[in-house]
Design a protein around this motif. Structure first.
Motif, PDB file in Angstrom:
ATOM      1  N   LEU A 182     101.670  15.040  74.030  1.00  0.00           N
ATOM      2  CA  LEU A 182     102.482  14.268  73.269  1.00  0.00           C
ATOM      3  C   LEU A 182     102.235  12.895  73.586  1.00  0.00           C
ATOM      4  O   LEU A 182     102.280  12.040  72.863  1.00  0.00           O
ATOM      5  N   ILE A 183     101.621  12.265  74.819  1.00  0.00           N
ATOM      6  CA  ILE A 183     101.390  11.003  75.033  1.00  0.00           C
ATOM      7  C   ILE A 183     100.124  10.633  74.249  1.00  0.00           C
ATOM      8  O   ILE A 183     100.128   9.575  73.863  1.00  0.00           O
TER       9      ILE A 183
ATOM     10  N   CYS B 281     103.001  17.962  77.809  1.00  0.00           N
ATOM     11  CA  CYS B 281     103.658  16.274  77.908  1.00  0.00           C
ATOM     12  C   CYS B 281     102.234  15.287  77.665  1.00  0.00           C
ATOM     13  O   CYS B 281     102.202  14.237  77.184  1.00  0.00           O
TER      14      CYS B 281
ATOM     15  N   ILE C 196     103.156  20.674  81.647  1.00  0.00           N
ATOM     16  CA  ILE C 196     102.459  19.438  81.844  1.00  0.00           C
ATOM     17  C   ILE C 196     101.394  19.059  80.763  1.00  0.00           C
ATOM     18  O   ILE C 196     101.284  17.754  80.275  1.00  0.00           O
TER      19      ILE C 196
END
Length: 71
Positions: A8-9, A5, A2
């Motif tokens: 990455l966003i 991610c 999590i």
């Protein structure tokens, strides 16, 4: 997973919204990969007391640095 991610966003948002200093980012990524690979191996062999002293000392030094730069 999590956390990765989320990073990455954030990376995608910053690529299109803010200037990125790629030289520093690449150096930071290399350090992260080396630390992520070697860190657990080193910590398995270090004593808990030494780890506590090192982490506490570095946190104290960082707090002093932030205090000095803020005031």
């Amino acid at each position: 997973m999590i956390c990765g991610c989320g990073n990455l966003i954030a990376f995608v948002v910053f690529v299109f919204r803010a200037p990125i200093y790629w030289e520093q980012g690449i150096i930071l990524a290399i350090g992260m990969l080396i630390g992520g690979y070697l860190g657990p191996k080193m910590l398995r062999h270090a004593s808990v007391q030494i780890i506590k002293i090192v982490v506490g000392s570095l946190a104290f030094i960082q707090a002093i640095y932030f205090f000095i730069t803020a005031y």
